[in-house]
Structures are given as C-alpha cells and as structure tokens.
Scaffold this motif. Structure first.
Motif, PDB file in Angstrom:
ATOM      1  N   GLY A 122       0.860  -1.214  -0.083  1.00  0.00           N
ATOM      2  CA  GLY A 122       0.131   0.339   0.090  1.00  0.00           C
ATOM      3  C   GLY A 122       0.625   0.925   0.128  1.00  0.00           C
ATOM      4  N   THR A 123       0.225   2.507  -0.155  1.00  0.00           N
ATOM      5  CA  THR A 123       0.863   3.610  -0.620  1.00  0.00           C
ATOM      6  C   THR A 123       1.728   4.146   0.251  1.00  0.00           C
ATOM      7  N   PRO A 124       1.103   3.905   2.326  1.00  0.00           N
ATOM      8  CA  PRO A 124       0.827   4.522   3.310  1.00  0.00           C
ATOM      9  C   PRO A 124       3.156   4.222   3.793  1.00  0.00           C
ATOM     10  N   ILE A 125       3.399   2.957   3.342  1.00  0.00           N
ATOM     11  CA  ILE A 125       4.944   2.828   3.814  1.00  0.00           C
ATOM     12  C   ILE A 125       5.450   3.012   2.919  1.00  0.00           C
ATOM     13  N   GLN A 126       5.348   3.565   1.752  1.00  0.00           N
ATOM     14  CA  GLN A 126       6.596   4.420   0.712  1.00  0.00           C
ATOM     15  C   GLN A 126       6.902   6.050   2.038  1.00  0.00           C
ATOM     16  N   ASN A 127       6.176   6.168   2.910  1.00  0.00           N
ATOM     17  CA  ASN A 127       6.321   7.064   3.498  1.00  0.00           C
ATOM     18  C   ASN A 127       7.413   7.208   4.785  1.00  0.00           C
ATOM     19  N   ASP A 128       7.080   6.293   5.342  1.00  0.00           N
ATOM     20  CA  ASP A 128       8.157   5.894   6.065  1.00  0.00           C
ATOM     21  C   ASP A 128       8.749   4.976   6.313  1.00  0.00           C
ATOM     22  N   LEU A 129       9.968   5.233   6.289  1.00  0.00           N
ATOM     23  CA  LEU A 129      10.967   4.446   6.461  1.00  0.00           C
ATOM     24  C   LEU A 129      11.421   3.288   7.539  1.00  0.00           C
ATOM     25  N   SER A 130      11.401   3.924   8.640  1.00  0.00           N
ATOM     26  CA  SER A 130      10.494   2.101   9.421  1.00  0.00           C
ATOM     27  C   SER A 130       9.679   1.477   9.568  1.00  0.00           C
ATOM     28  N   GLU A 131       8.712   2.191   9.104  1.00  0.00           N
ATOM     29  CA  GLU A 131       7.523   1.455   8.566  1.00  0.00           C
ATOM     30  C   GLU A 131       8.256   0.832   6.975  1.00  0.00           C
ATOM     31  N   PHE A 132       8.682   1.228   6.763  1.00  0.00           N
ATOM     32  CA  PHE A 132       9.346   0.059   5.542  1.00  0.00           C
ATOM     33  C   PHE A 132      10.125  -1.134   5.930  1.00  0.00           C
ATOM     34  N   PHE A 133      11.036  -0.625   6.271  1.00  0.00           N
ATOM     35  CA  PHE A 133      11.348  -1.706   7.665  1.00  0.00           C
ATOM     36  C   PHE A 133      11.111  -3.016   8.445  1.00  0.00           C
ATOM     37  N   ASN A 134      10.959  -2.394   9.332  1.00  0.00           N
ATOM     38  CA  ASN A 134       9.608  -3.101  10.280  1.00  0.00           C
ATOM     39  C   ASN A 134       8.445  -4.433   8.926  1.00  0.00           C
ATOM     40  N   ILE A 135       7.914  -4.095   7.854  1.00  0.00           N
ATOM     41  CA  ILE A 135       6.691  -4.942   6.568  1.00  0.00           C
ATOM     42  C   ILE A 135       7.904  -5.428   6.379  1.00  0.00           C
ATOM     43  N   ILE A 136       9.723  -4.980   5.203  1.00  0.00           N
ATOM     44  CA  ILE A 136      10.107  -5.995   4.875  1.00  0.00           C
ATOM     45  C   ILE A 136      10.439  -7.004   5.898  1.00  0.00           C
ATOM     46  N   ASP A 137      11.565  -6.390   7.021  1.00  0.00           N
ATOM     47  CA  ASP A 137      11.545  -7.416   7.836  1.00  0.00           C
ATOM     48  C   ASP A 137      11.185  -8.432   8.375  1.00  0.00           C
ATOM     49  N   PHE A 138       9.626  -8.330   7.893  1.00  0.00           N
ATOM     50  CA  PHE A 138       8.639  -9.177   8.929  1.00  0.00           C
ATOM     51  C   PHE A 138       8.510 -10.543   7.207  1.00  0.00           C
ATOM     52  N   ILE A 139       8.889  -9.801   6.148  1.00  0.00           N
ATOM     53  CA  ILE A 139       8.686 -10.435   5.004  1.00  0.00           C
ATOM     54  C   ILE A 139       9.671 -11.629   4.636  1.00  0.00           C
ATOM     55  N   ASN A 140      11.238 -10.712   5.242  1.00  0.00           N
ATOM     56  CA  ASN A 140      12.270 -11.857   4.291  1.00  0.00           C
ATOM     57  C   ASN A 140      12.975 -11.086   5.290  1.00  0.00           C
ATOM     58  N   PRO A 141      13.047 -12.057   6.515  1.00  0.00           N
ATOM     59  CA  PRO A 141      13.991 -11.246   8.096  1.00  0.00           C
ATOM     60  C   PRO A 141      15.269 -11.173   7.709  1.00  0.00           C
ATOM     61  N   GLY A 142      15.814 -10.210   7.957  1.00  0.00           N
ATOM     62  CA  GLY A 142      16.910 -10.396   8.530  1.00  0.00           C
ATOM     63  C   GLY A 142      18.150  -9.462   6.721  1.00  0.00           C
ATOM     64  N   ILE A 143      16.627  -9.382   5.611  1.00  0.00           N
ATOM     65  CA  ILE A 143      17.587  -9.022   4.496  1.00  0.00           C
ATOM     66  C   ILE A 143      18.279  -7.391   4.584  1.00  0.00           C
ATOM     67  N   LEU A 144      17.750  -6.518   5.403  1.00  0.00           N
ATOM     68  CA  LEU A 144      18.621  -5.233   5.377  1.00  0.00           C
ATOM     69  C   LEU A 144      19.205  -5.596   6.991  1.00  0.00           C
ATOM     70  N   GLY A 145      19.218  -6.981   7.587  1.00  0.00           N
ATOM     71  CA  GLY A 145      20.162  -6.394   8.260  1.00  0.00           C
ATOM     72  C   GLY A 145      19.251  -5.714  10.075  1.00  0.00           C
ATOM     73  N   ASN A 146      19.707  -6.038  10.516  1.00  0.00           N
ATOM     74  CA  ASN A 146      19.023  -5.684  12.116  1.00  0.00           C
ATOM     75  C   ASN A 146      18.412  -3.905  11.620  1.00  0.00           C
ATOM     76  N   TYR A 147      17.466  -3.322  12.661  1.00  0.00           N
ATOM     77  CA  TYR A 147      17.278  -1.444  12.607  1.00  0.00           C
ATOM     78  C   TYR A 147      18.107  -1.204  12.592  1.00  0.00           C
ATOM     79  N   ASN A 148      19.056  -0.710  13.486  1.00  0.00           N
ATOM     80  CA  ASN A 148      20.270   0.191  13.896  1.00  0.00           C
ATOM     81  C   ASN A 148      21.436  -0.104  12.065  1.00  0.00           C
ATOM     82  N   GLN A 149      21.359  -1.268  11.856  1.00  0.00           N
ATOM     83  CA  GLN A 149      22.149  -1.616  10.042  1.00  0.00           C
ATOM     84  C   GLN A 149      21.255  -0.883   8.960  1.00  0.00           C
TER      85      GLN A 149
END
Length: 220
Positions: free
Chosen positions: A1-28
């Motif tokens: 959906g459109t909203p995830i494009q506007n918040d990178l923290s939210e984007f990370f949470n969604i990506i990490d949920f469907i593909n864990p670890g691909i972007l590293g941890n949140y601090n990384q």
C-alpha cells in the motif's frame, strides 16, 4: 500500500517481517539506508554529494527489495485513462475576508500567541485562517478567533472560494457532468451541501459519520 512509502521505519518492519534479516537489524538499516536517504531529502540540503548518496542508497533499497515486492504504479493504468488536466484557481477574497485577516494580524493577542512559539498555537492559527478562507461563517464560534479578536464583524457564508465554486457548479451541471467536492472539515461540507441544495442539484454525501454499510452504495 501507499503509506509504507512514506515512512522508512515502517517499510523496514514490513520487509523484515516478510524477508527477515535481508536489510540487517534496525540499527544497521538506519545507518546504511535511512539516515543517508532522509538526510538527502531535507529541505535545506544543498550538498550535491549528500543528495547523490541518498539517491544511491534509495536505489539500492529498491534493488534489494524488488525481487519480492509486487509494485504497481500509475504508469500501469495511464495508457487506459484519458489525459488529466489539473487547474489551480486563485480566488480573490471578499472585503469581509480581508478585514478578518487584518483584524487577526493586528491583534495584540495574535502577537502574543506567536511569541509562545507553540506548535499547537501555530496549528490553531493556521486552521483559523483556513476557516476564514473557506467561509467567514466558520469562525462564528471559533474559540481561538475570540481570543485574538474582539471584532463584531458579521459572519457571513460568502467567500471568494464559494463565489467561484457556485459559478463552476452552474457551468458544470449545465453540460451534464458530475462533480466531487472534497473538504477536510465537516463544517465546510455542511456549507457546500447548502449551496448544492440552493442550486437544486442532486448529491450524495460521504464523511466520517457515514456508516460503513452505506458507503459502497453511496460510491456506486
């Protein structure tokens, strides 16, 4: 959906949920992607190196997530739709509106509110000016207006925007087209509804108070 494009923290949470670890941890993720991207998009950022690094990191993020994200943009359907024309109309305010603006700006209370530098005060003032812009009648019971002004100016409905809108509605209805009127405020919708009634036009209204079960039929 459109909203995830506007918040990178939210984007990370969604990506990490469907593909864990691909972007590293949140601090990384914050260090490698979020910080450089947000820094490059700051309004006051004029450094070409920072801007370029932000673009690169943004593209990297797209490339990494592209294989498992199904993204649909307006370009998918643009060839199937008629071309769109956006027209911005600047509506001259009425003399009453100008008087109300000046009344507020010259008020001692207005100056003291600005001196407070409070976010809520600023937002309240912006909202009040928007009300005057839409229709002077909207500030009839506005608490903030009573604080900043002792004016007894008659609060009438007519405004520059409403005068222009009324003429537009007449012209558009004459050629048999439909119109969608949008406002962030139900009070303004009340005024628009009365205008539509006076012009003897049929209408459907949908706002926050419309029951969910009725929404589909109204849209249809």
């Amino acid at each position: 959906g459109t909203p995830i494009q506007n918040d990178l923290s939210e984007f990370f949470n969604i990506i990490d949920f469907i593909n864990p670890g691909i972007l590293g941890n949140y601090n990384q993720f914050k260090r490698n992607f979020m910080n450089p991207i947000l820094k490059s998009r700051e309004l006051n950022c004029l450094n070409p190196e920072i801007i370029e690094r932000g673009k690169e990191k943004s593209q990297d993020l797209i490339d990494i997530t592209k294989p498992f994200i199904l993204r649909r943009t307006a370009s998918v359907i643009s060839n199937h739709l008629p071309s769109r024309t956006d027209v911005v109309l600047f509506c001259r305010p009425t003399s009453l509106q100008i008087n109300l603006f000046n009344e507020v700006l010259s008020s001692q209370n207005f100056t003291s509110l600005l001196d407070k530098s409070s976010g809520s005060s600023s937002l309240g003032l912006i909202t009040m000016f928007k009300k005057i812009c839409n229709s002077p009648s909207l500030i009839k019971n506005d608490k903030l207006f009573k604080e900043v002004s002792e004016s007894n100016i008659v609060h009438q409905v007519t405004s520059g925007k409403i005068l222009v809108l009324t003429e537009l509605l007449k012209e558009i209805s004459a050629v048999g087209e439909k119109v969608i009127l949008v406002s962030n405020y139900t009070q303004t919708l009340d005024i628009l509804q009365n205008i539509v009634l006076k012009l003897n036009l049929t209408y459907q209204r949908l706002d926050g108070s419309t029951p969910n079960k009725d929404r589909d039929s109204i849209v249809n």
